[in-house]
Scaffold this motif. Sequence first.
Motif, mmCIF file in Angstrom:
data_model
loop_
_atom_site.group_PDB
_atom_site.id
_atom_site.type_symbol
_atom_site.label_atom_id
_atom_site.label_comp_id
_atom_site.label_asym_id
_atom_site.label_seq_id
_atom_site.Cartn_x
_atom_site.Cartn_y
_atom_site.Cartn_z
ATOM 1 N N LEU A 466 11.379 15.970 18.148
ATOM 2 C CA LEU A 466 12.230 15.891 16.954
ATOM 3 C C LEU A 466 11.773 16.854 15.871
ATOM 4 O O LEU A 466 12.555 17.284 15.037
ATOM 5 C CB LEU A 466 12.179 14.469 16.371
ATOM 6 N N LEU A 467 10.479 17.171 15.867
ATOM 7 C CA LEU A 467 9.919 18.027 14.822
ATOM 8 C C LEU A 467 9.041 19.106 15.446
ATOM 9 O O LEU A 467 8.278 18.828 16.368
ATOM 10 C CB LEU A 467 9.049 17.197 13.859
ATOM 11 N N GLY A 494 13.782 19.738 20.449
ATOM 12 C CA GLY A 494 14.589 19.675 21.665
ATOM 13 C C GLY A 494 13.778 19.822 22.944
ATOM 14 O O GLY A 494 14.290 19.557 24.029
ATOM 15 N N ASP A 495 12.515 20.231 22.841
ATOM 16 C CA ASP A 495 11.665 20.313 24.042
ATOM 17 C C ASP A 495 11.559 18.941 24.692
ATOM 18 O O ASP A 495 11.649 17.920 24.010
ATOM 19 C CB ASP A 495 10.232 20.756 23.672
ATOM 20 N N ARG A 496 11.345 18.959 25.997
ATOM 21 C CA ARG A 496 11.143 17.696 26.703
ATOM 22 C C ARG A 496 9.712 17.630 27.213
ATOM 23 O O ARG A 496 9.252 18.565 27.868
ATOM 24 C CB ARG A 496 12.138 17.571 27.852
ATOM 25 N N ILE A 497 9.059 16.526 26.890
ATOM 26 C CA ILE A 497 7.659 16.364 27.271
ATOM 27 C C ILE A 497 7.554 15.188 28.232
ATOM 28 O O ILE A 497 7.924 14.069 27.885
ATOM 29 C CB ILE A 497 6.762 16.054 26.042
ATOM 30 N N ALA A 524 2.642 11.348 18.285
ATOM 31 C CA ALA A 524 3.703 10.403 18.647
ATOM 32 C C ALA A 524 4.862 10.432 17.654
ATOM 33 O O ALA A 524 6.015 10.252 18.043
ATOM 34 C CB ALA A 524 3.131 8.990 18.713
ATOM 35 N N PHE A 525 4.586 10.684 16.376
ATOM 36 C CA PHE A 525 5.668 10.571 15.397
ATOM 37 C C PHE A 525 6.639 11.747 15.459
ATOM 38 O O PHE A 525 7.682 11.721 14.820
ATOM 39 C CB PHE A 525 5.111 10.386 13.983
ATOM 40 N N LYS A 526 6.341 12.784 16.248
ATOM 41 C CA LYS A 526 7.251 13.921 16.320
ATOM 42 C C LYS A 526 8.209 13.855 17.517
ATOM 43 O O LYS A 526 8.937 14.811 17.783
ATOM 44 C CB LYS A 526 6.447 15.228 16.397
ATOM 45 N N VAL A 527 8.173 12.761 18.269
ATOM 46 C CA VAL A 527 9.030 12.672 19.455
ATOM 47 C C VAL A 527 9.744 11.332 19.523
ATOM 48 O O VAL A 527 9.380 10.387 18.840
ATOM 49 C CB VAL A 527 8.203 12.837 20.759
ATOM 50 N N LYS A 528 10.792 11.284 20.365
ATOM 51 C CA LYS A 528 11.391 9.988 20.689
ATOM 52 C C LYS A 528 11.610 9.901 22.200
ATOM 53 O O LYS A 528 11.748 10.924 22.876
ATOM 54 C CB LYS A 528 12.707 9.778 19.931
ATOM 55 N N THR A 529 11.638 8.676 22.722
ATOM 56 C CA THR A 529 11.795 8.476 24.160
ATOM 57 C C THR A 529 13.240 8.728 24.580
ATOM 58 O O THR A 529 14.168 8.291 23.904
ATOM 59 C CB THR A 529 11.426 7.031 24.537
#
Length: 546
Positions: A466-467, A494-497, A524-529
């Motif tokens: 997200l960031l 937009g990257d996928r981890i 953790a706070f820069k991504v969402k599942t």
Amino acid sequence: MSAKRICLKSLVRFGLLGILALIVVFVYFTGISARLWNCHLQARERVIPFLKGAKLDQENQQENTTISNFNDDDLLIRLMQNSKMLEELFFYHLKNPKIELEERDLFKQLGLQLQQTIRVARMLYSDIEKLYSNAFREKQQELEKLNALAFSFISNSQNPSNCSSAKKLFCNVKHHCGLGCMMHHYSLCLFIALGTNRVMIWDLNQVTEYPGLQDAIKSPSHCQSSKEELASAPEWRSPQETEPTPSDAPIVKVTGYKNSVFAPNTVPSQFLPRIELVLADPLTWWTGQVMNYLFRLKESMSKEVEDFKTKTGFGHPIVGIHVRRTDKIKEANYQDLNSYMEYAINWYDQYVIRHGNVRRKIYLASDDPAIMEEAKSKYTNYQFIFGESACSDVYSRFTKNGLFGIVKDIFLLRGCDYVVLTMSSNIGRMIQEMRQTSLQDATFHFANLDYSYHANGGRDIVHEVLLYHNPLVHCDRKARRHTDGSCELTMKVGDRITNYPMMKRGTMLGGFNQRTNQVGMYPAFKVKTILVPESYPISMVENDVF
Ligand SMILES: *[C@@H]1O[C@H](CO)[C@@H](O)[C@H](O)[C@H]1NC(C)=O
Ligand SMILES: *[C@@H]1O[C@H](CO)[C@@H](O)[C@H](O)[C@H]1NC(C)=O
């Protein structure tokens, strides 16, 4: 829905994000101070006593009536005031210490400011929690409905009116491992059975470590098959494989892991749009429904668990701690009792801000008897309810094979207000999954000391960025694999981890960036599942009945 409600909801959401961000800033900042401390070992000794003083003290415990009576509007104003104060503490006092001071005084000043910061953060968190639980009350009805719908879908699908015309799936678990691990193996079969419209049959005689298991838990289906039928059933192959099993085959067998789209970390597409409005973690919710169905106790076992609760004085509020020792020490990092207790102590410190003083009860489940003694001698103002030692005198036909001990731990921990677990443990993950079927959001009522949540045999958990993240220590392009946590991923929005569960360190996660092919850490706070809807054969009709 009124404008105020919507505003409140977005504020709660924003508030939770905000505090997460602040915590990250805090961790980052104390990371810097930690480096400073390493150069000044004595200085460290001077600051820590001040931080320890930040534990809630008598003065705060008296604040019972005033705070618990605040309404949402008061809370919002307090939230704004306290957030502003926190910001000031971080960015003014902590970042600009009076450097002309002598080293000794400088650290004393930093210690005092940090102590103040922790107090404000506590208040802030307590207020956000209250606002959130007020807002959650509206969602509880929907959650109750979705839980009931999920249960009846599973139960109807496994108990057809005509057993002889039902298609069956024999779950042939040949693996031998602990109870949590065995149940997770059975769950993989049930996911497939639910997705392919089959009735799951198991043979608990295969679970040789736990004789008596079939007297303790209910069978998933009332339908049965003969031994010959089960033995001669062909091995199931998913539609992704060459020569997949025809969908009308009357009986199939599932041995070991299958490449199935119906697996943990997917959610039925019929439920996803609704459950994601209610819970923070819809993936675990669906797995929880499956585990909960598989782990239904028979009456006699259920009664033993209830009797044990009464006998030991299990009651609310209560914090549950699950310390997995013996064979797990080799697999996961060792965690001392103190690391678990810190979360429990903090939970009670927060709890008394809103509810006043209470008897601090802890249900401590462990396979290591030494830990019970340690707990009693070190934490004298806590009342511990122990697993094994307390129940050894209970006559039980389940006791001799350790089954009662484990079942009791699972069901008592599931019922605690807050739990401290390790996700490296199958039992830990199973409890967390099953807690998702309660009327709370279990995500906000547990602490996890090690790996990220994952499901063996389930889909990988993939995070969307997200960031933007441009770290201080990049993962070197040449050395593609950095599983030691020493470097961070560069990330674009937009990257996928792909998450690697074992790499987690606190709020830093580990994984594989699918765009750059790099392995490293990320915050953790820069991504969402990314949620994966899967089309299970569920037909919802308008009145929410199947
Ligand atoms: C149940 O299914 C079998 C096999 O398809 C069929 O012969 C039988 O008539 C069915 N029984 C009922 C009560 O529908
Ligand atoms: C806090 O308030 C509740 C409800 O008014 C009351 O039952 C409880 O005894 C109070 N606790 C303390 C420590 O004053």
